[in-house]
Design a protein around this motif. Structure first.
Motif, PDB file in Angstrom:
ATOM      1  N   LEU A   6       0.833  -1.199   0.000  1.00 41.21           N
ATOM      2  CA  LEU A   6       0.000   0.000   0.000  1.00 41.21           C
ATOM      3  C   LEU A   6       0.873   1.256   0.000  1.00 41.21           C
ATOM      4  O   LEU A   6       0.565   2.241  -0.652  1.00 41.21           O
ATOM      5  CB  LEU A   6      -0.929   0.014   1.225  1.00 41.21           C
ATOM      6  N   ALA A  10       0.788   4.028  -2.768  1.00 47.06           N
ATOM      7  CA  ALA A  10       0.601   5.445  -2.475  1.00 47.06           C
ATOM      8  C   ALA A  10       1.711   6.278  -3.114  1.00 47.06           C
ATOM      9  O   ALA A  10       1.466   7.342  -3.679  1.00 47.06           O
ATOM     10  CB  ALA A  10       0.580   5.660  -0.968  1.00 47.06           C
ATOM     11  N   LEU A  13       0.954   6.675  -6.723  1.00 45.00           N
ATOM     12  CA  LEU A  13      -0.128   7.617  -6.999  1.00 45.00           C
ATOM     13  C   LEU A  13       0.421   9.037  -7.007  1.00 45.00           C
ATOM     14  O   LEU A  13      -0.021   9.899  -7.744  1.00 45.00           O
ATOM     15  CB  LEU A  13      -1.226   7.490  -5.946  1.00 45.00           C
TER      16      LEU A  13
ATOM     17  N   ALA B 205      -3.465  10.114  -1.127  1.00 43.42           N
ATOM     18  CA  ALA B 205      -3.567   8.687  -1.404  1.00 43.42           C
ATOM     19  C   ALA B 205      -3.382   7.880  -0.122  1.00 43.42           C
ATOM     20  O   ALA B 205      -4.129   6.941   0.164  1.00 43.42           O
ATOM     21  CB  ALA B 205      -2.514   8.285  -2.428  1.00 43.42           C
ATOM     22  N   TRP B 206      -2.400   8.273   0.668  1.00 45.91           N
ATOM     23  CA  TRP B 206      -2.103   7.526   1.880  1.00 45.91           C
ATOM     24  C   TRP B 206      -3.291   7.549   2.842  1.00 45.91           C
ATOM     25  O   TRP B 206      -3.728   6.525   3.353  1.00 45.91           O
ATOM     26  CB  TRP B 206      -0.851   8.112   2.541  1.00 45.91           C
ATOM     27  N   LEU B 209      -6.285   5.510   1.712  1.00 42.30           N
ATOM     28  CA  LEU B 209      -6.164   4.055   1.839  1.00 42.30           C
ATOM     29  C   LEU B 209      -6.214   3.595   3.286  1.00 42.30           C
ATOM     30  O   LEU B 209      -6.597   2.464   3.568  1.00 42.30           O
ATOM     31  CB  LEU B 209      -4.847   3.585   1.207  1.00 42.30           C
ATOM     32  N   TYR B 268     -10.641   3.794   1.049  1.00 41.39           N
ATOM     33  CA  TYR B 268     -10.759   3.812  -0.401  1.00 41.39           C
ATOM     34  C   TYR B 268     -11.278   2.492  -0.968  1.00 41.39           C
ATOM     35  O   TYR B 268     -12.086   2.464  -1.881  1.00 41.39           O
ATOM     36  CB  TYR B 268      -9.375   4.134  -0.982  1.00 41.39           C
TER      37      TYR B 268
END
Lengths: 170, 639
Positions: A6, A10, A13, B205-206, B209, B268
């Protein structure tokens, strides 16, 4: 493992070419002044459920001080035409030039025109386009007041439609 | 704990919580409250599904539950987040709160939690002589104004340019009694979304998630969302009108009112927009079990599928094309000459006042101007001021002088296909192959999402998102299992060339791969690449697509000369659809690494796919990396 991937996800992204989309896109009605501003990277603007301190269970998009909103978090009916015209302005003006369209029909319905007159309503806006939208500077509110003038002068529509706000129900 | 102790405990908690109620002069009220609480315990009301749906309880280990709601105002009991029974007792107690003891500017609990009140009333049959029913003015006006006769599930198609929308989005539209037919756009929509508190895409994003954003429900006129998705982001919308009774819709609305006051941690992949939309439908009709099937991730298109699978739930499906699709529909109907004229108008080579334009038939002029106006609207959506006419006045005026007879409604060309037609997002792959040395078997699984060789109904046909695709190979002669490839994330957006709207193709890839251009006993390498390119499709629905990319590459492996190499590649290739079932891909690249280990080599790929159905296909692949060859036959199953 999942956690690590993840992180990697990230990181990547971060590298994506994020779009510059939402800058300046306006909001309507009960979100006025309360929306979370979308970043210039395409984060979505939302009608925030802001608390205005008047009740325990806060409902939606309520902000004190916006005249478009009722205290129940929905649009005031008296502002419905204005908010609709502002939010869909480009689409609406385009449809007026074309003499028909979904937004135009909705506007007709907001003036209480019966469905049978939608076509005539559209034809009138096309016919009087230059009077309704005098130039690039015309605001949505000016457009509505000119439209109301034209409706009043129109032989058939002045009878079948109603420009009074008071006729809007409730 | 013996139940009598538990009862005593709860009573103590209640006494501590609500002294006004407990020591009220009106002991009859207390008696009735105790009676209700006892009865509720007796019939185990707090164990019922509806109570768990109302409070958003989710099972945890050993029979424990925890509510998804994270705003503590959502609960009446201090331990309400984890204790359904004490929450139920406290909720009942709160309904007895005398209205003169309300804090200023607070709604009565009966008005704050109307869905709970409605359900408990149905179960316990409140005696209105012994429980005072409160008037909820704001709530009543809200419900009366919305006055729902239907609800519509709205799916916004993919928007690759924003990672938060890569997999699509769902929201609901509340269809009011007097906003049907032509007026559907004026209905209200309800949306669940994260409220981002950062502009930094990395943090964005972090936090998305890991559940660090607050997710909240919001309500707004539906047309504002149509403007946002349809026109600003050029996403087609699919609207599914659902069948619910008016009583079910009323419950859903009352529950939505309760949710408006709280928030949830936004995840997410799990607790996202689609997950919460499904829970609204379950509240309306608790027999529906929509969420049960999802555990790893809730992908918006999958939620549409599950809703469509229910008997008699979907009444009607409506396609609402984006402004871009509307423009392309018109271009699709044009002759070549008209298309060329359009291009010249856009480039300002033909003025609308010119004789050349005036000589065209009225019908041609109308088609050209309507398309041109769509183009201008699309282009200008990105600009700052929303409350300005975005189309030049002269263009509008020219168009307003043209009248055409009401044309017959032509069949609408769909530029996206309904999400429920798509293959499942999970993919299982089993294959067998042979490299230069030995045969092998291949096993792979990925949870998401779509690759360009898969059948593309229901997906964006020119893009690919692969997430967490793990592939193992078992080599039959050397009797070894190796991780062949783990594609952590790979995105490709081909954006076929359009002279009106140029968007470059781009792709990125992050994976653990086998170092294939040498013989190192199937050693692994960590790779990252990012590239831009161009692709070309001769016509909107042409079966042929050509592409070429220029990529930057970095690779890390202790089998490389200096443990790494950095370089790039140029790739060219083509996709061709023979029919719905058969697609072929040919591609070749030249890779050159100039930092770290120096190396230059060619690769080439030939892939053929035959789809038996939406969810099953077979593929034949031939790959060459430098001097190493392999051939694979694989079966893919999507679910």
């Amino acid at each position: 493992m999942i956690r690590n991937s993840l992180v990697v996800f990230a990181v990547f992204l971060f590298l994506l070419p994020l779009s510059a989309g939402a800058a300046g896109y306006g909001t309507a009605g009960c979100g006025l002044g309360s929306m979370v501003i979308g970043s210039d990277r395409g984060a979505k603007q939302i009608f925030a459920a802001t608390t205005n301190g008047t009740s325990g269970s806060q409902t939606f998009g309520m902000t004190s001080g916006t005249s478009n909103c009722g205290d129940h978090g929905l649009l005031n009916l008296s502002k419905e035409r204005e908010v609709f015209a502002s939010e869909n302005y480009t689409s609406l003006v385009k449809e007026m030039a074309q003499g028909k369209g979904e937004n135009l029909n909705i506007l007709a319905s907001m003036y209480q025109c019966p469905i049978a007159n939608y076509q005539e309503f559209g034809a009138m806006t096309q016919d009087k386009f230059n009077d309704l939208v005098a130039g690039a500077q015309t605001t949505p509110i000016e457009l509505l007041s000119r439209l109301e003038n034209q409706l009043n002068q129109h032989r058939a529509l002045s009878k079948s439609c109603n420009i009074q706000l008071s006729v809007l129900k409730r | 704990m013996p139940s009598s102790l538990l009862v005593a405990g709860i009573t103590v908690v209640l006494f501590a919580l609500l002294p006004e109620v407990a020591f009220s002069k009106d002991t009859a009220n207390n008696d009735y409250l105790a009676e209700l609480q006892q009865h509720a315990r007796k019939i185990k009301l707090s164990e019922q599904r509806v109570w768990h749906l109302l409070l958003k309880y989710n099972p945890r280990f050993f029979g424990a539950v925890v509510s998804e709601a994270d705003g503590m105002d959502f609960f009446n009991a201090p331990d309400g987040k984890t204790n359904p029974e004490s929450e139920l007792s406290a909720t009942l107690a709160s309904f007895f709160l005398p209205s003169d003891q309300l804090k200023k500017n607070k709604e009565h609990p009966q008005c704050n939690f109307p869905a709970r009140f409605k359900w408990l009333d149905q179960q316990l049959k409140f005696d209105t002589n012994r429980l005072r029913i409160q008037v909820c003015d704001r709530l009543d006006r809200w419900v009366n104004e919305l006055d729902p006769v239907g609800v519509t599930l709205v799916f916004a198609t993919y928007y690759l340019n924003n990672p938060a929308s890569m997999f699509g989005h769902t929201l609901v539209r509340i269809d009011s009694r007097d906003r049907g037919g032509e007026r559907k756009l004026t209905n209200y929509g309800a949306n669940y979304a994260a409220i981002p508190d950062t502009d930094n895409p990395f943090l964005y994003a972090w936090r998305g998630l890991t559940g660090a954003f607050e997710g909240r429900f919001a309500i707004f006129p539906y047309y504002t969302k149509v403007q946002e998705y349809n026109n600003l982001e050029s996403r087609d919308l699919w609207e599914y009108e659902l069948n619910f009774t008016e009583d079910q819709l009323n419950t859903m609305l009352l529950h939505l009112w309760e949710l408006g006051g709280t928030y949830f941690d936004y995840y997410y992949f799990q607790e996202n927009c689609s997950y919460h939309v499904l829970s609204l439908f379950e509240i309306a009709k608790p027999e529906l079990r929509l969420k049960d099937r999802f555990f790893f991730s809730v992908i918006p298109a999958d939620t549409v599928k599950i809703v469509l699978e229910q008997d008699n739930l979907v009444r009607n499906a409506v396609y609402r094309p984006s402004i871009l699709s509307q423009m392309n529909q018109k271009r699709h109907a044009m002759t070549n000459v008209q298309e060329q004229t359009l291009q010249r108008i856009v480039k300002a080579e033909i003025s609308l006042e010119s004789d050349e334009f005036a000589r065209l038939s009225t019908q041609s002029q109308v088609l050209l101007l309507d398309t041109y106006m769509d183009y201008l609207q699309h282009q200008s959506m990105q600009q700052k001021n929303n409350h300005e006419v975005k189309i030049p006045h002269s263009v509008l005026l020219t168009r307003s002088r043209l009248q055409v007879a009401e044309e017959k409604t032509k069949a609408v060309t769909h530029f996206s296909s309904p999400p429920d037609h798509g293959h499942g997002a999970d993919r299982l792959r089993i294959g067998m192959g042979h490299n230069d040395q030995e045969p092998f078997m291949e096993f792979a699984y990925r949870p998401a999402y779509h690759d360009l060789m898969a059948r593309d109904e229901g997906y964006d046909k020119d893009s690919e998102i692969i997430f967490m695709d793990f592939k193992l190979r078992y080599f039959l002669e050397s009797r070894r299992v190796r991780l062949d490839q783990a594609r952590l994330l790979s995105i490709t957006a081909l954006n076929p060339y359009d002279s009106l709207l140029f968007k470059p193709a781009w792709r990125m890839d992050l994976n653990i791969d086998t170092l294939r251009d040498r013989n190192c006993n199937y050693c692994n390498v960590i790779k990252g690449s990012y590239g831009r390119g161009i692709s070309y499709r001769p016509a909107f629905f042409s079966p042929l697509l050509l592409f070429s990319f220029l990529d930057l590459r970095t690779e890390f492996s202790d089998h490389l000369a200096r443990d790494y190499r950095i370089g790039g590649d140029v790739e060219m290739g083509t996709y061709y659809d023979f029919n719905n079932h058969l697609r072929i891909k040919l591609a070749a690249s030249y890779q050159a690494f100039i930092l770290g280990e120096h190396k230059r080599f060619f690769t080439s790929h030939v892939v053929t796919r035959y789809a038996f159905s939406q969810n099953l296909d077979i593929r034949l692949e031939f790959n060459r990396y430098d001097h190493n060859n392999e051939g694979i036959f694989a079966v893919n199953y999507y679910f």
